[in-house]
Design a protein around this motif. Structure first.
Motif, PDB file in Angstrom:
ATOM      1  N   VAL A 112       6.523   3.470   7.583  1.00  0.00           N
ATOM      2  CA  VAL A 112       5.893   2.062   7.409  1.00  0.00           C
ATOM      3  C   VAL A 112       5.744   0.487   7.638  1.00  0.00           C
ATOM      4  O   VAL A 112       6.004   0.620   9.003  1.00  0.00           O
ATOM      5  N   GLY A 152       3.729  -1.669   3.430  1.00  0.00           N
ATOM      6  CA  GLY A 152       3.611  -0.193   2.510  1.00  0.00           C
ATOM      7  C   GLY A 152       4.680   0.737   2.978  1.00  0.00           C
ATOM      8  O   GLY A 152       4.911   0.553   4.233  1.00  0.00           O
ATOM      9  N   GLU A 153       4.542   1.819   2.121  1.00  0.00           N
ATOM     10  CA  GLU A 153       5.343   2.896   3.271  1.00  0.00           C
ATOM     11  C   GLU A 153       4.864   3.994   3.032  1.00  0.00           C
ATOM     12  O   GLU A 153       4.446   3.850   1.315  1.00  0.00           O
ATOM     13  N   ALA A 154       4.097   4.875   3.163  1.00  0.00           N
ATOM     14  CA  ALA A 154       3.607   6.238   2.888  1.00  0.00           C
ATOM     15  C   ALA A 154       4.199   7.478   3.503  1.00  0.00           C
ATOM     16  O   ALA A 154       4.097   7.440   4.890  1.00  0.00           O
ATOM     17  N   ALA A 159       0.758  -0.843  -0.019  1.00  0.00           N
ATOM     18  CA  ALA A 159      -0.035  -0.246  -0.303  1.00  0.00           C
ATOM     19  C   ALA A 159       0.582   1.258  -0.197  1.00  0.00           C
ATOM     20  O   ALA A 159       1.693   0.920  -0.176  1.00  0.00           O
ATOM     21  N   ASP A 207       2.511   4.894  -0.903  1.00  0.00           N
ATOM     22  CA  ASP A 207       3.094   5.732  -2.550  1.00  0.00           C
ATOM     23  C   ASP A 207       4.192   4.564  -3.204  1.00  0.00           C
ATOM     24  O   ASP A 207       5.033   3.379  -3.052  1.00  0.00           O
TER      25      ASP A 207
END
Lengths: 172, 401
Positions: B350, B332-334, A38, A40
């Motif tokens: 993360v 995931g990472e954002a 998920a 970026d």
């Protein structure tokens, strides 16, 4: 510009050191081990080419990333042999962002300093250096920033052992 | 101050011939540079920050901020507690804008979760974030007066801030560290009559705002102390990665709320309620201390506009989505950056799919806005150094995290 547009432009101007791109994807329903990803998208870059790559990003008129928003590192876990270097670029003129990642080995953790390209990197690199034990080559001011000068160990590494005492103060 | 201070008077070197034929002798007085520790407990450093000044007489020849006195390893804590448990820690880095910190962290985790936020919750988030922005700017404005020797504005601004804090107390029970904005929405709906009181606050505040503006910002003494002091040119601002009022104070028109809209700010902008003030260098050079203070002052007024828009458009509905008690965040990472009162607050999270974050990076705007001091304080007068430090509006809880 969206992420695909930025990647196309980077390839078109021949930015050095691009190893690949990573985009979020759905879980594979047939493979139970696959978690998907998920968040970026980011560009994976060769750590040795970082300085040149960022210079390209900053100077190209269509990308024009004037601001280095964030610079940090990540220790993904004890099973991993690598540390990630994370860069987050922001363009004021074109209002887009780019996440850049480079991987270096934990054993020999050094990377080129990008303080020449963005002055903002200087303090961030000092922080990442003391927290992760990364040596930034050619850094103009490689002192500790948040930790005391005599601090032992790199606190944000996953294998960090908490100190029992510091200067006679018990930490247990 | 135990440094030796020596002055040597050298032989008269140059002599100019004055119009009447007599000679004027120029005497060079050399003083040695002195190192002066400002802080860590100096009232004008806005917290426990130390600035090592190098002064030659009254001139500052070097300034080096020393941080870390408030370091609490917020990022390491983030890797040791569960996702929901980390929220109260976010209150504590920029303790003057805790709502905005909650919002930034919640949005980063929500980006990984990929969940929708109820519309009423988004509205309440914006109202709280903007009220908190006003509160934070009131402190910046009041303490800046203190830095320059004006005590009165400080007392006035704290009067309005008190009202703002009691509004927050009614909505979440806390006055400083709110933890009101949660992952998935907000903690609770508003108590009866709360929105009406916010509306009354907006009306009263605009009257008071005009008083501050006339009393301080347009005051000739204030202009004299801040205009043309601590000038940050455009290129320097971008090179140092400044954000928020520091960037707009240098004349760069960029605000994340308008240019990379998050939450409902896109709608606010479409409705025409989002007019970002950008400095024009009215009283001196573009990018001086006065410009930065002006931007913050005007932003308070803009925040009132945004709150009013939300009050007009808020509808009844749920305020938090359904979330499991133990939150597992997809791998995931954002990175999410939001416009804090001090600039861009970035959260880089993360996840490996577990209950705890792998990395919980905080990009604090105070930390990123501070290094520019090393550059702009060179060659200024010692008396101006306090004006320059105050104009950066640092919160040390955030530089040190």
């Amino acid at each position: 510009m969206d992420f695909t547009g930025i990647c196309d432009r980077l390839k078109a101007i021949g930015a050095p050191g691009i190893l690949g791109v990573d985009e979020p994807r759905e879980k594979n329903p047939e493979d139970k081990k696959d978690l998907g990803r998920a968040g970026d998208s980011f560009v994976l870059v060769d750590p040795e080419e970082l300085e040149g790559f960022l210079r390209f990003c900053r100077d190209d008129t269509e990308l024009q990333f004037e601001l280095l928003c964030d610079l940090t590192a990540t220790d993904p876990g004890n099973d991993d042999e690598e540390l990630w270097l994370n860069y987050n670029l922001l363009s004021i003129a074109h209002k887009h962002r780019l996440a850049v990642k480079a991987k270096i080995s934990k054993e020999n953790s050094n990377a080129p300093s990008v303080a020449d390209v963005y002055r903002a990197a200087q303090w961030h690199e000092r922080e990442a250096a003391e927290m992760f034990g990364i040596t930034y080559r050619n850094h103009p001011d490689p002192r500790h920033i948040l930790l005391p000068d005599d601090w032992i160990g790199y606190p944000l590494r996953k294998d960090y052992e908490y100190p029992k005492e510091y200067r006679g103060i018990s930490c247990e | 101050m135990d440094q030796e201070r020596t002055a040597t008077v050298t032989e008269p070197k140059e002599s100019a011939v004055l119009p009447d034929g007599s000679k004027e002798f120029v005497v060079d007085v050399h003083t040695e540079d002195m190192e002066l520790n400002m802080g860590p407990q100096h009232p004008a450093t806005h917290g426990v920050m130390r600035i090592l000044l190098r002064v030659d007489g009254e001139l500052v020849t070097g300034a080096q901020p020393h941080l870390g006195y408030l370091h609490r390893c917020a990022e390491k804590i983030g890797e040791n507690v569960e996702w929901l448990q980390y929220l109260p820690y976010t209150d504590r880095y920029d303790y003057l804008a805790a709502m905005n910190n909650n919002l930034g962290y919640s949005m980063a985790v929500e980006k990984l979760l990929g969940i929708e936020i109820p519309r009423r919750a988004e509205m309440l988030r914006i109202i709280c974030a903007e009220l908190n922005r006003i509160g934070s700017h009131l402190i910046a404005f009041g303490t800046y007066g203190l830095d320059l020797g004006a005590f009165t504005p400080f007392l006035y601004t704290f009067r309005e801030r008190e009202w703002m804090m009691s509004l927050f107390e009614k909505i979440c029970g806390a006055r400083l560290t709110y933890s009101y904005i949660r992952i998935g929405g907000v903690f609770n709906d508003t108590p009866p009559g709360w929105l009406g009181e916010v509306s009354r606050f907006c009306d009263t505040f605009l009257v008071k705002w005009q008083e501050y503006y006339d009393l301080v910002v347009e005051n000739q003494i204030f202009i004299g102390r801040t205009a043309d002091v601590g000038v940050i040119p455009r290129e320097m601002a971008m090179d140092f990665g400044l954000t928020g009022p520091m960037l707009r104070g240098s004349g760069i028109d960029f605000d994340l709320r308008r240019d990379m809209p998050y939450s409902l700010y896109g709608e606010v902008d479409k409705a025409g309620a989002l007019n970002i003030p950008v400095a024009r260098g009215e009283k001196g050079s573009l990018g001086d201390c006065w410009d930065r203070v002006w931007v913050r002052t005007m932003e308070m007024k803009e925040s009132i506009e945004i709150v009013r828009w939300c009050l007009d458009n808020i509808e009844a509905g749920p305020v938090i989505g359904e979330l499991p008690k133990t939150l597992r965040v997809p791998a995931g990472e954002a990175y999410v950056g939001i416009e804090n009162p001090r600039g861009e607050l970035g959260h880089y999270v993360v996840s490996d799919g577990g209950k705890v974050a792998v990395r919980c990076r905080v990009r604090g705007p105070s930390f990123c806005n501070l290094p520019v001091l090393e550059e702009i304080m060179l060659g200024t007068l010692l008396a101006d150094s306090v004006a320059i430090i105050g104009s950066t509006d640092v919160v040390v809880g955030e530089t040190d995290r």
